[in-house]
Write a protein that holds these residues in place. Structure first.
Motif, PDB file in Angstrom:
ATOM      1  N   GLN A 119       0.824  -1.207   0.000  1.00 14.40           N
ATOM      2  CA  GLN A 119       0.000   0.000   0.000  1.00 14.40           C
ATOM      3  C   GLN A 119       0.857   1.255   0.000  1.00 14.40           C
ATOM      4  O   GLN A 119       0.521   2.241  -0.650  1.00 14.40           O
ATOM      5  CB  GLN A 119      -0.961  -0.024   1.187  1.00 14.40           C
ATOM      6  CG  GLN A 119      -2.046  -1.059   1.001  1.00 14.40           C
ATOM      7  CD  GLN A 119      -2.829  -1.350   2.270  1.00 14.40           C
ATOM      8  OE1 GLN A 119      -2.491  -0.885   3.353  1.00 14.40           O
ATOM      9  NE2 GLN A 119      -3.892  -2.127   2.138  1.00 14.40           N
ATOM     10  N   ALA A 120       1.997   1.243   0.692  1.00 12.34           N
ATOM     11  CA  ALA A 120       2.891   2.397   0.702  1.00 12.34           C
ATOM     12  C   ALA A 120       3.476   2.657  -0.686  1.00 12.34           C
ATOM     13  O   ALA A 120       3.653   3.810  -1.090  1.00 12.34           O
ATOM     14  CB  ALA A 120       4.010   2.192   1.718  1.00 12.34           C
ATOM     15  N   LEU A 121       3.749   1.580  -1.417  1.00 14.22           N
ATOM     16  CA  LEU A 121       4.303   1.738  -2.765  1.00 14.22           C
ATOM     17  C   LEU A 121       3.284   2.264  -3.767  1.00 14.22           C
ATOM     18  O   LEU A 121       3.645   2.952  -4.716  1.00 14.22           O
ATOM     19  CB  LEU A 121       4.852   0.404  -3.263  1.00 14.22           C
ATOM     20  CG  LEU A 121       6.149  -0.063  -2.629  1.00 14.22           C
ATOM     21  CD1 LEU A 121       6.457  -1.488  -3.059  1.00 14.22           C
ATOM     22  CD2 LEU A 121       7.287   0.868  -3.025  1.00 14.22           C
ATOM     23  N   TYR A 122       2.024   1.929  -3.570  1.00 13.50           N
ATOM     24  CA  TYR A 122       1.013   2.259  -4.572  1.00 13.50           C
ATOM     25  C   TYR A 122       0.046   3.356  -4.160  1.00 13.50           C
ATOM     26  O   TYR A 122      -0.964   3.561  -4.817  1.00 13.50           O
ATOM     27  CB  TYR A 122       0.253   0.991  -4.983  1.00 13.50           C
ATOM     28  CG  TYR A 122       1.061   0.191  -5.963  1.00 13.50           C
ATOM     29  CD1 TYR A 122       1.089   0.530  -7.310  1.00 13.50           C
ATOM     30  CD2 TYR A 122       1.849  -0.869  -5.543  1.00 13.50           C
ATOM     31  CE1 TYR A 122       1.863  -0.175  -8.203  1.00 13.50           C
ATOM     32  CE2 TYR A 122       2.621  -1.582  -6.432  1.00 13.50           C
ATOM     33  CZ  TYR A 122       2.627  -1.237  -7.759  1.00 13.50           C
ATOM     34  OH  TYR A 122       3.397  -1.928  -8.646  1.00 13.50           O
ATOM     35  N   GLN A 123       0.355   4.089  -3.091  1.00 15.09           N
ATOM     36  CA  GLN A 123      -0.502   5.214  -2.738  1.00 15.09           C
ATOM     37  C   GLN A 123      -0.137   6.403  -3.618  1.00 15.09           C
ATOM     38  O   GLN A 123       1.030   6.658  -3.887  1.00 15.09           O
ATOM     39  CB  GLN A 123      -0.325   5.597  -1.268  1.00 15.09           C
ATOM     40  CG  GLN A 123      -1.011   4.658  -0.333  1.00 15.09           C
ATOM     41  CD  GLN A 123      -0.844   5.087   1.124  1.00 15.09           C
ATOM     42  OE1 GLN A 123      -0.058   5.951   1.433  1.00 15.09           O
ATOM     43  NE2 GLN A 123      -1.598   4.460   1.990  1.00 15.09           N
ATOM     44  N   PRO A 124      -1.145   7.157  -4.067  1.00 12.13           N
ATOM     45  CA  PRO A 124      -0.856   8.345  -4.866  1.00 12.13           C
ATOM     46  C   PRO A 124      -0.070   9.353  -4.035  1.00 12.13           C
ATOM     47  O   PRO A 124      -0.140   9.328  -2.817  1.00 12.13           O
ATOM     48  CB  PRO A 124      -2.241   8.891  -5.210  1.00 12.13           C
ATOM     49  CG  PRO A 124      -3.193   7.795  -4.911  1.00 12.13           C
ATOM     50  CD  PRO A 124      -2.539   6.900  -3.916  1.00 12.13           C
ATOM     51  N   PRO A 125       0.651  10.258  -4.602  1.00 13.31           N
ATOM     52  CA  PRO A 125       0.775  10.474  -6.036  1.00 13.31           C
ATOM     53  C   PRO A 125       1.835   9.558  -6.666  1.00 13.31           C
ATOM     54  O   PRO A 125       2.820   9.211  -6.032  1.00 13.31           O
ATOM     55  CB  PRO A 125       1.215  11.927  -6.133  1.00 13.31           C
ATOM     56  CG  PRO A 125       1.996  12.169  -4.893  1.00 13.31           C
ATOM     57  CD  PRO A 125       1.350  11.286  -3.834  1.00 13.31           C
ATOM     58  N   VAL A 126       1.600   9.217  -7.898  1.00 15.01           N
ATOM     59  CA  VAL A 126       2.548   8.416  -8.668  1.00 15.01           C
ATOM     60  C   VAL A 126       3.556   9.377  -9.300  1.00 15.01           C
ATOM     61  O   VAL A 126       3.174  10.392  -9.872  1.00 15.01           O
ATOM     62  CB  VAL A 126       1.822   7.592  -9.755  1.00 15.01           C
ATOM     63  CG1 VAL A 126       2.822   6.863 -10.633  1.00 15.01           C
ATOM     64  CG2 VAL A 126       0.861   6.615  -9.108  1.00 15.01           C
TER      65      VAL A 126
END
Length: 131
Positions: A119-126
């Motif tokens: 979840q930390a890797l894929y939380q916005p912003p990208v």
């Protein structure tokens, strides 16, 4: 002669070779789940990605990766099944097994840790590095 035509038609419309297209993004995310589980369990990612029946020492880490994909990415069981190349019932069974095993504190802690990591890797912003 009729049976030869019937057989030819069956071969032309065989559905067992049908594979649902999977996006590259989904493959990357599933790969992340597989590699995270492998890093923490000692399983080999190459063996976890194979098709067909697996040895329990390989299957169980793969089940955990399927479960993580379902929970951390919010994927449906069907989507997980397409990405991992198995049927939906197999993913459902894997997720039920993992849920049952969450009663074991060590596995529950591991799953919480891996879910948080994903979840930390894929939380916005990208971050767009293409600019």
């Amino acid at each position: 002669m009729v049976s030869a035509l019937v057989q030819k038609n069956r071969e032309a419309f065989a559905v067992e070779d049908y594979i649902v297209p999977v996006s590259e993004e989904d493959r990357i995310k599933a790969g992340l789940a597989i590699h995270l589980v492998a890093a923490r369990t000692g399983a080999r990612p190459s063996q976890m990605m194979g098709r067909g029946r697996m040895h329990p020492r390989t299957a169980r880490p793969r089940w955990v990766a399927m479960y993580l994909s379902h929970v951390a990415f919010g994927w449906t069981l069907e989507r997980v099944s397409h990405v991992f190349g198995v049927n939906r019932a197999s993913v459902g069974a894997a997720c039920r097994w993992v849920e049952d095993e969450r009663d074991r504190r060590t596995l529950d802690d591991l799953l919480n840790e891996l879910e948080t990591c994903i979840q930390a890797l894929y939380q916005p912003p990208v971050l767009d590095l293409a600019r």
